[in-house]
Write a protein that holds these residues in place. Sequence first.
Motif, PDB file in Angstrom:
ATOM      1  N   PHE A   1      12.321 -14.737  18.143  1.00  0.00           N
ATOM      2  CA  PHE A   1      12.071 -14.745  19.590  1.00  0.00           C
ATOM      3  C   PHE A   1      11.557 -13.382  20.041  1.00  0.00           C
ATOM      4  N   ARG A   2      12.150 -12.298  19.532  1.00  0.00           N
ATOM      5  CA  ARG A   2      11.709 -10.960  19.927  1.00  0.00           C
ATOM      6  C   ARG A   2      10.273 -10.703  19.474  1.00  0.00           C
ATOM      7  N   LEU A   3       9.909 -11.219  18.301  1.00  0.00           N
ATOM      8  CA  LEU A   3       8.539 -11.035  17.808  1.00  0.00           C
ATOM      9  C   LEU A   3       7.553 -11.778  18.701  1.00  0.00           C
ATOM     10  N   LEU A   4       7.865 -13.028  19.042  1.00  0.00           N
ATOM     11  CA  LEU A   4       6.980 -13.791  19.923  1.00  0.00           C
ATOM     12  C   LEU A   4       6.895 -13.132  21.298  1.00  0.00           C
ATOM     13  N   LEU A   5       8.010 -12.592  21.765  1.00  0.00           N
ATOM     14  CA  LEU A   5       8.020 -11.905  23.054  1.00  0.00           C
ATOM     15  C   LEU A   5       7.126 -10.668  23.018  1.00  0.00           C
ATOM     16  N   ALA A   6       7.145  -9.941  21.890  1.00  0.00           N
ATOM     17  CA  ALA A   6       6.279  -8.774  21.750  1.00  0.00           C
ATOM     18  C   ALA A   6       4.811  -9.175  21.854  1.00  0.00           C
ATOM     19  N   PHE A   7       4.454 -10.298  21.227  1.00  0.00           N
ATOM     20  CA  PHE A   7       3.083 -10.799  21.331  1.00  0.00           C
ATOM     21  C   PHE A   7       2.758 -11.183  22.777  1.00  0.00           C
ATOM     22  N   ALA A   8       3.656 -11.953  23.395  1.00  0.00           N
ATOM     23  CA  ALA A   8       3.386 -12.485  24.732  1.00  0.00           C
ATOM     24  C   ALA A   8       3.305 -11.385  25.784  1.00  0.00           C
ATOM     25  N   GLN A   9       3.964 -10.273  25.549  1.00  0.00           N
ATOM     26  CA  GLN A   9       3.915  -9.162  26.499  1.00  0.00           C
ATOM     27  C   GLN A   9       2.712  -8.251  26.280  1.00  0.00           C
TER      28      GLN A   9
ATOM     29  N   MET B   1      17.627 -17.390  28.761  1.00  0.00           N
ATOM     30  CA  MET B   1      18.352 -18.114  27.717  1.00  0.00           C
ATOM     31  C   MET B   1      17.834 -17.811  26.327  1.00  0.00           C
ATOM     32  N   ARG B   2      16.714 -17.050  26.228  1.00  0.00           N
ATOM     33  CA  ARG B   2      16.102 -16.707  24.934  1.00  0.00           C
ATOM     34  C   ARG B   2      15.727 -17.973  24.175  1.00  0.00           C
ATOM     35  N   LEU B   3      15.003 -18.869  24.853  1.00  0.00           N
ATOM     36  CA  LEU B   3      14.623 -20.145  24.269  1.00  0.00           C
ATOM     37  C   LEU B   3      13.118 -20.357  24.400  1.00  0.00           C
ATOM     38  N   LEU B   4      12.568 -21.179  23.498  1.00  0.00           N
ATOM     39  CA  LEU B   4      11.149 -21.522  23.509  1.00  0.00           C
ATOM     40  C   LEU B   4      10.999 -23.027  23.621  1.00  0.00           C
ATOM     41  N   PHE B   5      10.098 -23.472  24.503  1.00  0.00           N
ATOM     42  CA  PHE B   5       9.814 -24.897  24.685  1.00  0.00           C
ATOM     43  C   PHE B   5       8.333 -25.149  24.419  1.00  0.00           C
ATOM     44  N   ASP B   6       8.036 -26.224  23.692  1.00  0.00           N
ATOM     45  CA  ASP B   6       6.647 -26.541  23.387  1.00  0.00           C
ATOM     46  C   ASP B   6       6.001 -27.254  24.578  1.00  0.00           C
ATOM     47  N   PRO B   7       4.701 -27.555  24.509  1.00  0.00           N
ATOM     48  CA  PRO B   7       4.028 -28.185  25.657  1.00  0.00           C
ATOM     49  C   PRO B   7       4.596 -29.532  26.077  1.00  0.00           C
ATOM     50  N   ASP B   8       5.364 -30.200  25.178  1.00  0.00           N
ATOM     51  CA  ASP B   8       5.986 -31.478  25.525  1.00  0.00           C
ATOM     52  C   ASP B   8       7.405 -31.306  26.058  1.00  0.00           C
TER      53      ASP B   8
END
Length: 288
Positions: free
Chosen positions: A213-221, A195-202
């Motif tokens: 989202f693509r930038l965060l995905l690049a970091f996470a990968q 879904m290309r979505l981000l959820f916080d710890p809550d």
Amino acid sequence: MQAKHNAMDLATKILIVDDDKGIRTVVSEFLGKHGYQTATAANPVEMRRMLEIGSFDLIVLDVMMPKEDGLTALRSLGPNAPPVIMLSAVGSDIDRVVGLEMGADDYLAKPCNPRELLARIRAVLRRKAAAQAVLDQAMEMRAQARQTGEIRAEARQTGAGEAVTEGEAQDVSAIRSGSGANGLYFEGWRMDLDMRLLFDPDGRMITLTEGEFRLLLAFAQHPRRVVTRDQLLEWSRGGDADHFDRAIDVQLSRLRRKMTDAGSSGVSELIRTVRNEGYVFVPHVTRS
């Protein structure tokens, strides 16, 4: 015979902002023929006035306007503003990057085929509807989980035994955590890759642009290693992208701010800046 309009189209209101009356008229009439409700504004001042008195589902915003340009107008929109598609006679890559970095949902060079604009509008609205559906589902899941906890607590207090079976409790836990979905997990955060979505710890959904989202995905990968701006640009935009270092810096700043505004502490420690080298994504990342 004219095709039936999509039900979503008939209920959708679009605001067209352009200093050229001819373009406003052509776009408004074309979208109207395809079932959309439209309104027009000749400048950003009129746009903001119309947003104050009415509700719109999407804005088509021209970039090159006198006095106040479209990018300045885009910056003035609040976090609850509707999605924005930018139109510009200046179609260079750097202008497109700047527009997307500032929060536009799409960017189209003028002159454009009205049918392409229509297709872009429908794509943006589909993403918006999908995100809202996920948000509604998440809120329902949180309410369901809270109710489950209250029932169990009441059962323990009255000695009535477990009010919810172990299987039901596991189902609620899976719903809240998103287990079973195609996702990445780090420090309680969850990225839903489908879904290309981000959820916080809550469990709250954080609204990101596609570029963020693509930038965060690049970091996470590529966690726990120093990555350069050029690498981030290539991973998030493709090998053919021009290397505008500043674009990545601006996008990262927006990403950090959104994650911090969500009320989550320690965000700055997730992505550390390494002076003269680049960045490090600190947490361990797991994949479902």
